[in-house]
Motif scaffolding. Structure first.
Motif, PDB file in Angstrom:
ATOM      1  N   LEU A 119     -23.215 -48.189  17.357  1.00  0.00           N
ATOM      2  CA  LEU A 119     -22.630 -48.898  16.218  1.00  0.00           C
ATOM      3  C   LEU A 119     -23.726 -49.566  15.398  1.00  0.00           C
ATOM      4  CD1 LEU A 119     -20.100 -49.792  14.726  1.00  0.00           C
ATOM      5  CD2 LEU A 119     -20.080 -51.836  16.125  1.00  0.00           C
ATOM      6  N   PHE A 143     -10.783 -37.330  17.800  1.00  0.00           N
ATOM      7  CA  PHE A 143     -11.768 -38.373  17.494  1.00  0.00           C
ATOM      8  C   PHE A 143     -12.791 -37.858  16.500  1.00  0.00           C
ATOM      9  CE2 PHE A 143     -15.911 -40.276  18.291  1.00  0.00           C
ATOM     10  CZ  PHE A 143     -15.610 -41.597  18.035  1.00  0.00           C
ATOM     11  N   VAL A 144     -13.196 -36.598  16.651  1.00  0.00           N
ATOM     12  CA  VAL A 144     -14.187 -36.024  15.726  1.00  0.00           C
ATOM     13  C   VAL A 144     -13.694 -36.174  14.295  1.00  0.00           C
ATOM     14  CG1 VAL A 144     -15.205 -33.877  14.941  1.00  0.00           C
ATOM     15  CG2 VAL A 144     -15.182 -34.409  17.372  1.00  0.00           C
ATOM     16  N   LEU A 152     -25.634 -47.180  13.415  1.00  0.00           N
ATOM     17  CA  LEU A 152     -24.905 -46.847  12.201  1.00  0.00           C
ATOM     18  C   LEU A 152     -25.079 -47.948  11.168  1.00  0.00           C
ATOM     19  CD1 LEU A 152     -22.913 -44.751  11.032  1.00  0.00           C
ATOM     20  CD2 LEU A 152     -21.136 -46.372  11.605  1.00  0.00           C
ATOM     21  N   VAL A 196     -16.452 -41.425   7.703  1.00  0.00           N
ATOM     22  CA  VAL A 196     -17.673 -41.155   6.948  1.00  0.00           C
ATOM     23  C   VAL A 196     -17.348 -40.846   5.495  1.00  0.00           C
ATOM     24  CG1 VAL A 196     -19.660 -39.650   6.750  1.00  0.00           C
ATOM     25  CG2 VAL A 196     -18.823 -40.293   8.987  1.00  0.00           C
ATOM     26  N   PHE A 247     -23.568 -37.100  18.507  1.00  0.00           N
ATOM     27  CA  PHE A 247     -22.279 -37.475  19.099  1.00  0.00           C
ATOM     28  C   PHE A 247     -22.077 -36.745  20.419  1.00  0.00           C
ATOM     29  CE2 PHE A 247     -17.966 -35.788  19.637  1.00  0.00           C
ATOM     30  CZ  PHE A 247     -17.337 -36.946  20.051  1.00  0.00           C
ATOM     31  N   THR A 281     -15.498 -47.780  12.265  1.00  0.00           N
ATOM     32  CA  THR A 281     -16.305 -47.162  13.320  1.00  0.00           C
ATOM     33  C   THR A 281     -16.308 -48.028  14.568  1.00  0.00           C
ATOM     34  OG1 THR A 281     -17.698 -46.345  11.553  1.00  0.00           O
ATOM     35  CG2 THR A 281     -18.500 -46.080  13.787  1.00  0.00           C
ATOM     36  N   ILE A 340     -22.521 -39.690  14.689  1.00  0.00           N
ATOM     37  CA  ILE A 340     -21.246 -39.409  14.028  1.00  0.00           C
ATOM     38  C   ILE A 340     -20.825 -37.990  14.375  1.00  0.00           C
ATOM     39  CG2 ILE A 340     -20.168 -39.009  11.794  1.00  0.00           C
ATOM     40  CD1 ILE A 340     -20.479 -41.919  12.452  1.00  0.00           C
ATOM     41  N   PRO A 341     -19.595 -37.799  14.881  1.00  0.00           N
ATOM     42  CA  PRO A 341     -19.167 -36.448  15.196  1.00  0.00           C
ATOM     43  C   PRO A 341     -19.032 -35.600  13.947  1.00  0.00           C
ATOM     44  CG  PRO A 341     -17.327 -37.956  15.308  1.00  0.00           C
ATOM     45  CD  PRO A 341     -18.560 -38.784  15.113  1.00  0.00           C
ATOM     46  N   PRO A 342     -19.123 -34.300  14.038  1.00  0.00           N
ATOM     47  CA  PRO A 342     -19.332 -33.508  15.250  1.00  0.00           C
ATOM     48  C   PRO A 342     -20.812 -33.221  15.516  1.00  0.00           C
ATOM     49  CG  PRO A 342     -18.822 -32.051  13.438  1.00  0.00           C
ATOM     50  CD  PRO A 342     -18.937 -33.435  12.858  1.00  0.00           C
ATOM     51  N   GLU A 350     -13.526 -39.794  13.025  1.00  0.00           N
ATOM     52  CA  GLU A 350     -14.781 -40.364  12.531  1.00  0.00           C
ATOM     53  C   GLU A 350     -15.174 -39.730  11.200  1.00  0.00           C
ATOM     54  OE1 GLU A 350     -14.916 -43.238  14.192  1.00  0.00           O
ATOM     55  OE2 GLU A 350     -17.054 -43.016  13.841  1.00  0.00           O
ATOM     56  N   LEU A 351     -14.887 -38.431  11.076  1.00  0.00           N
ATOM     57  CA  LEU A 351     -15.232 -37.770   9.808  1.00  0.00           C
ATOM     58  C   LEU A 351     -14.514 -38.447   8.650  1.00  0.00           C
ATOM     59  CD1 LEU A 351     -15.424 -33.961  10.550  1.00  0.00           C
ATOM     60  CD2 LEU A 351     -17.242 -35.534   9.906  1.00  0.00           C
TER      61      LEU A 351
END
Lengths: 981, 551, 155
Positions: free
Chosen positions: B425, A132-133, B428, A140, B395, A167, B389-391, A136-137
């Motif tokens: 969300l 998941f990390v 964001l 972005v 998050f 997202t 937002i990860p990491p 999401e990256l």
């Protein structure tokens, strides 16, 4: 594989520098790393296929089950090759697509490499959270990449759309991930696949996961963001929207199919939605005029195809799906690249303006031809082989003759027909001669340079040989297809170009024929499509956003009224609600004690006075009157304190009340005499209601709480402690010794308050020309702007030097004067009696204050009381003699008084620590002072001295700011202050 | 070792007070030396707090009986894992902000009033926060609150512009009410138990009839909830914070609300364990998240937007606290650390934006990413961090909370999980919109992008000296303040092409600190787990109690 | 239950309770007005009420907490007294500061009333005209699209 992953992000960090130095050619260098990774992966292949899969783990945050676990099995291997290989090619392409002068290219390079890195991490991750990390990256970075051309509204919008939609899916997925992880007690993917958790919660979780996957792969109903994202530069589209990011969803489905494909919900969401998307998107692609949009819808359709196949969960489907994934990447990426070349060469992507390009750029045309043929699934190209395999898989399902599979197959054939249709449209639209259009003049068009074309060419070649030599790949692909958990349907899994004239072959033929028909009647098809177009997803998205915005406005408008009384009302109501309810219950079970009206009858008189005065403040409209009434309540309270057995409180309250009365009067003298018109009657009634409720609450609390008392108070031990501390007045012992820590805080509050008052009254603004303004009438003012010294003197202003000087001058004029400073104020406003009194009392009061300070330990008094008394001495001087008298009376600055007070108090606290005791420890001492003789005290006297100074400083500060300062201002306003207390 | 560190416990309070005293005493002599004084003081305090943290983690809570008077007669100070952690983070933040504001002060040449009182007040604010964290005595917590609140009143109205006074009035009065509620609670609790020592309270409160317990409990929580800005008691915050000078807003956003949350944690774990009000708290947590973030979506001014996200994310903390599990609490603590850092850095960045663009109104800004890439990165990283937002640490905190919620199960918990996801969300969305407006778009759209402009005047005429005729008694000016970018002293900021190095440096340091939270997530989360279990499992034997201190 | 044991003895006198109630009611009412002066008076009155409440928490009246006095009469609880002292002092500081604020705001605004927050008002209006906003936004989008098209033309 860990180091390689890290290397990507390191490279991403330095990429901007490289581009900064070497311009666009830096991309060639950047391409090296992904290329290397791809080769490394291929070199690993034999071992991976043979198994066991190599892994690499690092503990991150075990408390949250975060383990940075990477694992490379066949599926990951294939994906790695795709992701990194295409990454390298696209980066090479970038080196020619952009000019070095492209704005924001520096940023672009870094983000692009970082994206490649996170994509690599995504396909290697063996931990759901880690996956998941990276998931999401990628969102972005794609946001930044799509928004590359940030000045154009469309690209900004496309970026935000893609970001929010993916997202939204991502966060939904997160919940799914956590539910699965928490139920299984493990987030490791390989473990989850080998023995998947089950249960209703898990089913829901899987659905949530799939929502994430579908949104990422732009399936219905999330497909809107992908076409919009075509606003991005072409390399981005080629990489993100053909080879890499959109494959993430496909990958997730492929990854989890062995675990969950037996759930009906899974089948519906993957196979069902996938097929539907394939058909609808394909249909939509048939009427696009922008080449990129055409490809975009084509991609959406193909993604549907992929997810439907890989989601099916039979080994054959898995096998075929993986082959299809490869094939799709191989033909879709070059087509995007070609589109980029065309756009680059002609300045447009609109097939209504393009004509005869096959002559202008033959090599490009050749590439496009091969790739399109593969997309259309013509033998002997890779696309054909893969498609055949898929058809085969659905022809021979696990359970023979299951009608859903047949239905799906039919839909897929239809979809393929559409694919053929738009493939033809693409090729024709981009390159063919069009009768109505003159071929674009060679002048305006220029063919691509070799390096520009090379990536596309390479991929086309792969498409070409992918078919005949597909068999080589079979074992590798089979490695995934034989993952336990996939239902075995076919005995042998192999890709071969000609597996006899079977039903599959027929199906392909049908698809081809249908496609060509659709192309033949393209105009009509387009019109038909436009007529029966489904609702525009983008419009829906916009409407949703608008709803959110409006909702936000309404909610905020409702909750955030910006009115202080309203806020207070809410606070009080909440308090009444949450405390009142249990309080009512308590009242019910409090034992009925017969009420005592008073402890001693003398309490009653002050009680009544206080009550009446308080009620009075509600009614009166004159400011000062209201203040005086409030003061009366204060004094009354002081008396009540005394009767309750608290003389120290009484004294302090009395002094404080006096001071604040003075301060009130000093300030209010220049505010309007009466309060402005009262608020609406309804409002007032409401306020009164709340007030009564609060009063009732307080009163009830005072009764109920004590009724609950079960233990003797801790203060029973205070007497002994006081003895030990060497004092007899327990309260002041508590203040300066037992709980001196509180007192320290309390005096710092005073210090801060003092600075605050000063900061509001002595404001400095540097406005150059203002220096030339005429100084006030009474005294010569030094130029305030200009020299820093003056600034520095300001908030303790005015400088004493001239204050006393002027006083002196006037004093020489008229000799006998009780208070020299008073001569500075107009004759008619002076009162000799007051001056005499002030003169008489001043030193006496000061002495008294010192006495209070010293004897606080043994009898009523203490540093605080002393300080206030000393302050009152100054007050008297000021009231009698005006502000110059004040300056004359105290050479000391309030600032430094407060400062030293605080320093001494805290210093004594610190001293104890330095001498190895606990902070604020005191020791008993006996000393003999000249005036007071023998004094029995303790070192806490030092602390008390600090308090004394600070309080004195506070009062001086108040007099300086709210007294003298306001005098000055009103004098310079040419307005004598009316009230003289 | 333990004895030594034991002696260190009071220092985070005493040293700043001493420094403040000296600064006031010295008046305006040797300004450079005084700057050094403030910075060194806070650095030393930071060092001390780190020592305390290590000691508290290895040897268990450190207890000091002030004045050598054994509790409950005297006051005891306690540095356990929770207070030590929050202390370290707070001091680190305040140090960064102090450097930043020194930079700003020097840029604006405001080495005179009101900046002259800025440093002492600031130091006293720090002391107040430390007092509240270290107090092992309920009334002392009240005193600590008063110290930090009074300091905050002064800082908020710094420069005395119209807007700051208006905001100040709201802030001061609401805070006063919260303090009064708190004081009433203290009085009632003393009446019912006869003590104010926290450890002894833990014992004696448990013996009270449950309904009475509930009364005291609600009283305390209401008082703290106002300070922590929990809906519906949160409306004051977005009205008051944004008008203050950037560094002041930054430190307020970072610390003040968190002190409220800290006391809420103590209330729920030490004084009233057993979670009698958890359901209520869960509900308000949900409301806080959603209402807050919707407010953020509605804003067009960066500072206001950030203030709303601040409120909204307090909801996360309450959520974690009210779930009642160790994991939930530890996630809440971790999130608090993260949120202190990121929210502060964002407000500092907002200050830099003012510097560069002359305003914080999104609509009048544009193209900042092109104009100043550094600013772009400095905003983007914490913004994404806030959006979870990860990491990034945001998050991680949210992950912990969601895990705790799912583990707790039940419809309400799941609703909160959903709510927190929706909130992040929307966060964001708000951040992306802000980014799209202020940092993308073409610079040509941005009026203020050209250096040397003053976009909005701070309102009333600049008062020259104490004597200038403009500053007459009476209505000097009826002009309302448009909340333009103002310096510490409340003057209009003149934009500059190059950002002041000191300010940028401090901001970079803070953003880096935020990233460090991600890198060090392993040890940090483990520490938070230990803290949470310390609070929940060994809740009632809070170590303030000296032997034989029982009444 | 044990409430009965000590409860009866220590409930404060109705005189005190009454004063607390009245002061509390008046203080709150004043607090809810707009004029800073009246709010301030509210604060003063209310804190008097609370101080009495704290003192009442110490139990019934007694002799002053001094050691030298020979009488063995029960002593009034010194701890609440100390707390009240602290509270009084703090209130003094805050009062001074609030007065300065009142003066300053009168200096700027010509009155000492607390105005509503302008920005919040703006949003409230915006919320009331939600549909209007929608139209405006649609219009803006149309224009923007035009802008983009000619941008694309130039690029």
């Amino acid at each position: 594989m860990g180091p390689l992953l890290v290397a990507h992000f390191v490279l991403a960090a330095v990429a901007p520098l490289l581009v900064f130095w070497w311009g666009r050619n830096a991309f060639l260098v950047l391409a090296a790393l992904p290329a290397g990774t791809a080769l490394w992966a291929l070199w690993q292949a034999p071992q991976v296929v043979a198994g066991p899969s190599p892994t690499w783990t690092v503990e991150w945050a075990p408390a949250y089950h975060l383990v940075l676990a990477l694992r490379m099995d066949v599926l990951s291997l294939v994906m790695t090759v795709v992701v990194t290989g295409f990454g390298a090619l696209v980066l090479v392409y970038c080196a020619r697509y952009f000019t070095s002068a492209e704005p924001g290219l520096v940023r672009f390079a870094g983000v692009m490499v970082a994206f490649a890195g996170s994509m690599l991490g995504l396909v290697l991750a063996d931990d759901l959270v880690i996956l998941f990390v990276f998931w999401e990256l990628t969102s972005v970075f794609s946001y930044l990449l799509i928004g590359h051309d940030a000045e154009r509204r469309t690209s900004r919008r496309a970026a935000t759309t893609a970001f929010t939609v993916t997202t939204l899916g991502g966060l939904t997925m997160l919940v799914g991930v956590v539910i699965i992880g928490e139920t299984a007690g493990d987030y490791r993917i390989s473990h989850l696949v080998s023995d998947p958790p089950a249960g209703a919660a898990v089913t829901v979780a899987v659905a949530l996961l799939l929502v994430g996957a579908l949104s990422k792969s732009a399936l219905l109903p999330f497909s809107l963001w992908l076409p919009a994202a075509m606003a991005a530069p072409t390399p981005v589209s080629a990489y993100l929207h053909a080879a890499a990011m959109v494959q993430a969803g496909v990958y997730l489905v492929a990854r989890l199919a062995p675990a969950f494909s037996d759930l009906l919900l899974w089948q519906l969401l993957t196979v069902g939605v996938g097929t539907a998307t394939m058909v609808l998107a394909g249909w939509k692609a048939l009427r696009q005029n922008d080449l990129k949009l055409l490809l975009a819808y084509g991609t959406v359709s193909q993604l549907g195809f992929l997810i439907a196949t890989l989601g099916r969960g039979t080994d054959a489907a898995a096998f075929a799906g993986l082959a299809l994934l490869l094939a799709h990447a191989l033909f879709k990426a070059p087509l995007f690249l070609v589109t980029g070349i065309v756009d680059h060469g002609t300045g447009t992507r609109d097939l209504r303006h393009l004509s005869g390009l096959w002559r202008a750029m033959p090599a490009t045309f050749g590439v496009a031809l091969v790739a399109t043929a593969s997309m259309a699934g013509l033998p002997p190209l890779a696309g054909f082989v893969a498609k055949e395999a898929v058809f085969e898989a659905f022809l021979h399902p696990a359970r023979a003759g299951s009608w859903p599979d047949t239905l799906v197959l039919a839909a897929m054939v239809l979809g393929s027909a559409f694919t053929v249709g738009y493939s033809a449209r693409f090729l024709w639209g981009a390159f063919a001669d069009k009768r109505d259009l003159p071929g674009l003049a060679p002048a305006t068009t220029h063919g691509p340079g070799p390096l520009f074309l090379a990536p596309a060419l390479l991929l086309a070649v792969l498409c070409l040989f992918g078919g005949p030599f597909a068999e080589w790949l079979s074992p590798a692909l089979a490695g995934y297809a034989t993952t336990p958990g996939l239902t075995a349907a076919q005995s042998e899994l192999h890709l071969d170009l000609v597996n006899g004239v079977g039903v599959a072959m027929v199906a392909s033929a049908v698809a081809l024929a249908g496609g060509l028909l659709l192309f033949r009647f393209r105009a009509r098809v387009a019109r038909l499509g436009a007529q029966c177009a489904l609702l525009d997803a983008d419009a829906v998205y916009r409407r949703v956003l608008r709803t959110v915005d409006t909702l936000a406005l309404q909610v905020t408008g409702a909750t955030q009224r910006g009115s202080l009384p309203l806020y207070l009302g809410v606070v009080l109501l909440t308090l009444l609600a949450v405390t009142g309810i249990p309080l009512a219950r308590v009242l019910s079970d409090v034992p009925a004690v017969e009420p005592r009206w008073w402890d001693s009858p003398i309490q009653v008189a002050p009680a009544l006075i206080v009550a009446l005065a308080a009620l009075g403040t509600l009614i009166v409209r004159q400011r000062l009157f209201a203040v005086v009434l409030a003061g009366v309540t204060g004094y009354g309270t002081a008396v009540l304190f005394v009767f309750q057995g608290a003389p120290d409180l009484g004294l302090t309250q009395f002094l404080v009340e006096t001071v604040s009365l003075v301060v009130f009067v000093l300030v209010l003298r220049c505010l309007p005499g009466r309060f402005s018109t009262p608020v609406l009657r309804s409002r007032r009634r409401w306020n009164l209601l709340l007030g009564v409720a609060m009063g009732a609450l307080l009163a009830t609390l005072s009764i109920v709480a004590l009724a609950g008392r079960q233990h003797p108070p801790v203060s029973d031990a205070f007497g002994a402690a006081a003895q030990q501390a060497g004092g007899s007045n327990i309260v002041s012992i508590v203040l300066v010794d037992l709980r001196a820590w509180d007192t320290m805080g309390e005096i710092s509050v005073l210090a801060v308050a003092a600075t605050g008052v000063a900061s509001l009254l002595f404001l400095l603004r540097r406005v150059p020309n203002a220096a030339r303004h005429a100084p006030g009438p009474s005294v010569p003012i030094p130029d305030p702007a200009g020299d820093p010294q003056q600034h520095q003197q300001r908030w303790r202003s005015p400088p004493l030097a001239w204050a006393r000087a002027t006083a002196g001058v006037r004093a020489r004029a008229t000799e006998q004067a009780w208070l020299p400073g008073a001569l500075a104020i107009p004759e008619e406003r002076r009162s000799v009696v007051l001056e005499v009194l002030a003169r008489m009392l001043f030193h006496t009061i000061l002495l008294l204050s010192v006495y209070l300070l010293l004897t606080g330990h043994t009898s009523v008094g203490g540093g605080f009381a002393g300080g206030i008394v000393a302050g009152l001495a100054l007050t008297v001087r000021y009231l009698a003699g005006g502000r110059f008298e004040l300056y004359a009376a105290s050479r000391l600055q309030p600032g430094s008084l407060i400062g030293w007070g605080l320093t001494i108090a805290t210093g004594s606290a610190l001293a104890a620590i330095l001498t190895g005791h606990e902070v604020l420890t005191s020791t008993v001492v006996d000393l003999t002072l000249p005036v007071l003789g023998h004094v029995h005290g303790s070192t806490s006297l030092v602390f008390d001295l600090g308090v004394y100074l600070l309080v004195l400083g506070l009062l001086l500060d108040i007099l300086r700011s709210l007294g003298a300062r306001i005098d000055e201002q009103s004098e310079h306003a040419g307005r004598p202050q009316e009230v003289r207390p | 070792m333990v004895e030594l560190t034991g002696h260190l416990v009071p220092l985070p309070v005493v040293l700043p007070l001493l420094a403040a005293g000296l600064r006031l005493a010295l008046g305006r002599r040797w300004p450079r030396l005084q700057r050094v004084l403030s910075v060194t003081t806070l650095s030393v305090v930071l060092l001390v707090s780190v020592l305390l943290l290590v000691a508290a983690d290895t040897h268990g809570p450190l207890v000091v009986q002030v004045g050598g008077w054994a509790a409950p007669v005297g006051i005891s100070l306690v540095a356990d894992r929770l207070s030590a952690l929050l202390l370290v983070v707070s001091v680190a933040i305040t140090l960064a902000v102090l450097v930043y504001s020194i930079g700003q002060g020097m840029v604006d040449g405001e080495e005179v009033a009101p900046l002259a009182i800025y440093h002492p007040t600031y130091l006293i604010l720090v002391a107040g926060v430390a007092t509240a964290f270290l107090a092992g005595d309920l009334f002392n917590v009240y005193v600590g609150f008063e110290v930090l609140l009074t300091a905050s009143y002064v800082l908020l109205t710094l420069g005395g512009t119209g807007s700051r006074l208006r905001a100040g009035a709201t802030y001061v009065v609401v805070s006063l009410v919260s303090s009064m509620v708190f004081l009433v609670a203290v009085a009632t609790i003393y009446a019912a138990t006869g003590t104010v020592n926290l450890a002894q309270l833990a014992e004696r409160l448990a013996e009270l009839p449950p309904q009475l317990q509930l009364v005291l409990h609600t009283l305390l929580l209401t008082g703290f909830a106002i300070k922590a800005a929990v809906f519906p008691l949160s409306a004051w915050l977005p009205d008051s914070y944004p008008t203050a000078p950037a560094p002041v807003t930054a430190v307020f956003a970072g610390l003040l609300t968190k002190v409220g949350v800290y006391t809420m944690i103590r209330t729920q774990t030490l004084l009233f364990p057993g979670g009698s009000l958890d359901t209520l708290l869960l509900v308000v947590a949900l409301a806080t998240m959603l209402v807050g973030i919707l407010g953020a979506v509605a804003q067009t001014d960066i500072k206001r937007l950030l203030s709303f996200t601040l409120v909204s994310h307090i909801g996360y903390l309450v959520f974690g606290l009210a779930v009642g599990s160790v994991h939930g609490l530890s996630a809440a603590i971790f999130y608090a650390v993260h949120h202190i850092t990121v929210q502060t850095s964002l407000f500092l960045v907002a200050g830099l934006i003012e510097r560069r663009g002359g305003t914080t109104s999104m609509r009048s800004l544009g193209g900042l990413a092109t104009l100043s890439p550094v600013l772009g990165i400095l905003f983007f990283v914490p913004a994404m961090n806030l959006a979870g937002i990860p990491p990034l640490s945001g998050f991680l905190g949210k992950l912990g909370l969601v895990q705790a919620g799912v583990a707790a199960g039940g419809p309400l918990a799941y609703t909160l999980v959903a709510g927190s996801v929706v909130t992040s969300l929307l966060t964001l969305y708000a951040m992306a919109r802000l980014w799209g407006y202020a940092f993308w778009r073409s610079p040509s759209l941005a009026v203020a992008a050209t250096p040397g402009t003053v976009l909005e005047s701070p309102g009333e005429p600049a008062l020259t000296s104490a004597y200038g005729p403009e500053e007459t008694v009476g209505p000097a000016s009826r002009r309302t303040v448009t909340g333009g970018a103002t310096t510490l002293g409340g003057q209009a900021i003149v934009t500059t092409a190059r950002l002041p190095r000191t300010m940028t440096g401090a901001t970079i340091a803070l953003v880096a600190f935020g990233l460090a939270l991600t890198v060090l997530a392993g040890p940090l989360t483990a520490y938070c787990e230990r803290t949470a279990s310390e609070l929940l499992e060994s809740g009632d034997e809070h170590p303030t109690l000296a032997p034989g201190g029982d009444g | 239950m044990t409430v009965l044991a000590t409860g009866a003895a220590t409930t404060p006198t109705l005189a005190l309770v009454g004063v607390i109630g009245v002061l509390g009611a008046v203080g709150t009412t004043l607090l809810l007005e707009r004029s800073l002066t009246r709010i301030l008076l509210g604060v003063v009155v209310l804190s008097n009420a609370i101080n009495l409440l704290i003192l009442a928490a110490g139990g019934p009246a007694g002799r002053p907490p001094m050691l030298e006095t020979q009488t063995t009469a029960p002593m009034n609880d010194p701890l609440p007294q100390a707390m009240v002292l602290t509270a009084i002092v703090i209130t003094l500081g805050v009062t001074a500061f609030l007065l300065a604020m009142a003066y300053r705001s009168w200096q700027l605004e010509g009155n000492d009333e607390v105005r509503d927050d302008a920005e919040d008002r703006r949003i409230l209006r915006a919320a009331e005209h939600g549909d209007l906003r929608a139209q405006i936004r649609a219009e803006r989008e149309r224009l923007a699209r035009a802008e983009d098209d000619d941008l694309r033309g130039t690029s």
